[in-house]
Design a protein around this motif. Structure first.
Motif, PDB file in Angstrom:
ATOM      1  N   ILE A  73      54.625 -14.754  22.634  1.00  0.00           N
ATOM      2  CA  ILE A  73      53.417 -15.425  23.098  1.00  0.00           C
ATOM      3  C   ILE A  73      52.991 -14.786  24.413  1.00  0.00           C
ATOM      4  N   LEU A  74      51.776 -14.307  24.459  1.00  0.00           N
ATOM      5  CA  LEU A  74      51.262 -13.728  25.686  1.00  0.00           C
ATOM      6  C   LEU A  74      50.212 -14.672  26.258  1.00  0.00           C
ATOM      7  N   THR A  75      50.460 -15.149  27.476  1.00  0.00           N
ATOM      8  CA  THR A  75      49.489 -16.026  28.125  1.00  0.00           C
ATOM      9  C   THR A  75      49.017 -15.348  29.414  1.00  0.00           C
ATOM     10  N   GLU A  76      48.101 -16.001  30.114  1.00  0.00           N
ATOM     11  CA  GLU A  76      47.598 -15.443  31.373  1.00  0.00           C
ATOM     12  C   GLU A  76      48.724 -15.100  32.342  1.00  0.00           C
ATOM     13  N   LYS A  77      49.717 -15.984  32.437  1.00  0.00           N
ATOM     14  CA  LYS A  77      50.771 -15.783  33.435  1.00  0.00           C
ATOM     15  C   LYS A  77      52.058 -15.183  32.889  1.00  0.00           C
ATOM     16  N   TYR A  78      52.424 -15.521  31.673  1.00  0.00           N
ATOM     17  CA  TYR A  78      53.734 -15.136  31.163  1.00  0.00           C
ATOM     18  C   TYR A  78      53.686 -14.479  29.793  1.00  0.00           C
ATOM     19  N   MET A  79      54.809 -13.827  29.488  1.00  0.00           N
ATOM     20  CA  MET A  79      55.069 -13.390  28.137  1.00  0.00           C
ATOM     21  C   MET A  79      56.305 -14.199  27.729  1.00  0.00           C
ATOM     22  N   ILE A  80      56.238 -14.885  26.621  1.00  0.00           N
ATOM     23  CA  ILE A  80      57.341 -15.746  26.199  1.00  0.00           C
ATOM     24  C   ILE A  80      57.856 -15.255  24.855  1.00  0.00           C
ATOM     25  N   LEU A  81      59.148 -14.973  24.815  1.00  0.00           N
ATOM     26  CA  LEU A  81      59.742 -14.437  23.594  1.00  0.00           C
ATOM     27  C   LEU A  81      60.724 -15.468  23.025  1.00  0.00           C
ATOM     28  N   LEU A  82      60.460 -15.911  21.810  1.00  0.00           N
ATOM     29  CA  LEU A  82      61.326 -16.886  21.144  1.00  0.00           C
ATOM     30  C   LEU A  82      62.019 -16.201  19.973  1.00  0.00           C
ATOM     31  N   ARG A  83      63.303 -16.374  19.887  1.00  0.00           N
ATOM     32  CA  ARG A  83      64.053 -15.738  18.794  1.00  0.00           C
ATOM     33  C   ARG A  83      64.940 -16.789  18.126  1.00  0.00           C
ATOM     34  N   ILE A  84      64.809 -16.922  16.822  1.00  0.00           N
ATOM     35  CA  ILE A  84      65.637 -17.870  16.089  1.00  0.00           C
ATOM     36  C   ILE A  84      67.062 -17.332  16.005  1.00  0.00           C
ATOM     37  N   ILE A  85      68.038 -18.154  16.343  1.00  0.00           N
ATOM     38  CA  ILE A  85      69.443 -17.742  16.204  1.00  0.00           C
ATOM     39  C   ILE A  85      69.950 -18.171  14.828  1.00  0.00           C
ATOM     40  N   ASN A  86      69.773 -19.444  14.539  1.00  0.00           N
ATOM     41  CA  ASN A  86      70.122 -19.991  13.218  1.00  0.00           C
ATOM     42  C   ASN A  86      69.247 -21.243  13.013  1.00  0.00           C
ATOM     43  N   PRO A  87      69.406 -21.961  11.916  1.00  0.00           N
ATOM     44  CA  PRO A  87      68.472 -23.090  11.709  1.00  0.00           C
ATOM     45  C   PRO A  87      68.522 -24.153  12.813  1.00  0.00           C
ATOM     46  N   ASP A  88      69.573 -24.132  13.628  1.00  0.00           N
ATOM     47  CA  ASP A  88      69.695 -25.170  14.654  1.00  0.00           C
ATOM     48  C   ASP A  88      69.371 -24.725  16.083  1.00  0.00           C
ATOM     49  N   TYR A  89      69.436 -23.418  16.340  1.00  0.00           N
ATOM     50  CA  TYR A  89      69.268 -22.952  17.723  1.00  0.00           C
ATOM     51  C   TYR A  89      68.289 -21.786  17.852  1.00  0.00           C
ATOM     52  N   PHE A  90      67.652 -21.720  19.029  1.00  0.00           N
ATOM     53  CA  PHE A  90      66.811 -20.553  19.335  1.00  0.00           C
ATOM     54  C   PHE A  90      66.993 -20.123  20.788  1.00  0.00           C
ATOM     55  N   MET A  91      66.619 -18.877  21.057  1.00  0.00           N
ATOM     56  CA  MET A  91      66.625 -18.372  22.428  1.00  0.00           C
ATOM     57  C   MET A  91      65.188 -18.269  22.907  1.00  0.00           C
TER      58      MET A  91
END
Lengths: 119, 119
Positions: A73-91
């Motif tokens: 996700i690229l916004t005005e202030k930040y770049m946010i990177l979400l990565r699925i680890i498994n069905p229960d957790y993400f980074m």
């Protein structure tokens, strides 16, 4: 603990990285790390983005594109990177707008097997 | 028409690009283009992702990260790149998993001023 190490590692090694968290898809954080002086409400951010992941997953399912693995996700202030680890957790990694996105993505992927083995 | 040209241009010029659309944030498409033989229900996809954009925008607003400009989604089958044109319109590009994401992103950004001038 491995979760703290992984959260810290990417923030300290990538240009522009500000903060990182590993979080349950239910919105409960497992580990969080931020650079000194960074004032981001990490827990709220994680909760907001766990809702986003649920919405994206629903959309991807409904058009038959299979499970979600990564979201950036690229916004005005930040770049946010979400990565699925498994069905229960993400980074989740929060970076400055001009951060080294490619390296962050690479390090995140590299840490996945280690995290999956623990979770 | 410029909208058809832009939607077609990126699909034909980027390795792995499958389909593209320009759509209102309200879920009404302005132009759509797909490679021959590609069977993706583009209109439903656009509607699903306009909902996703609304959710991401809400999340980004609530943590003070400013307006959303770009969203990329990696799923099992596709890579989906969403780019905000203005508060009313966005572009969506659907690519194969191994497509040239960097070139797609570059071309999308380059076409923005032209689209903004028209819309």
């Amino acid at each position: 603990m491995i979760f703290e190490d992984v959260a810290k590692d990417v923030v300290e090694r990538v240009y522009g990285a500000l903060a990182s968290l590993i979080m349950g898809r239910d919105g409960i954080p497992l580990s969080m790390y931020h650079k000194e002086g960074v004032e981001i409400e990490l827990e709220s951010l994680g909760i907001e983005y766990s809702n986003v992941l649920a919405e994206v997953n629903r959309a991807s399912g409904s058009i038959g594109s299979g499970d979600l693995s990564e979201l950036s996700i690229l916004t005005e202030k930040y770049m946010i990177l979400l990565r699925i680890i498994n069905p229960d957790y993400f980074m989740c990694l929060i970076m400055a707008h001009d951060g080294n996105f490619g390296k962050a993505r690479y390090l995140r992927r590299k840490s996945l097997p280690k995290l999956r083995a623990e979770l």
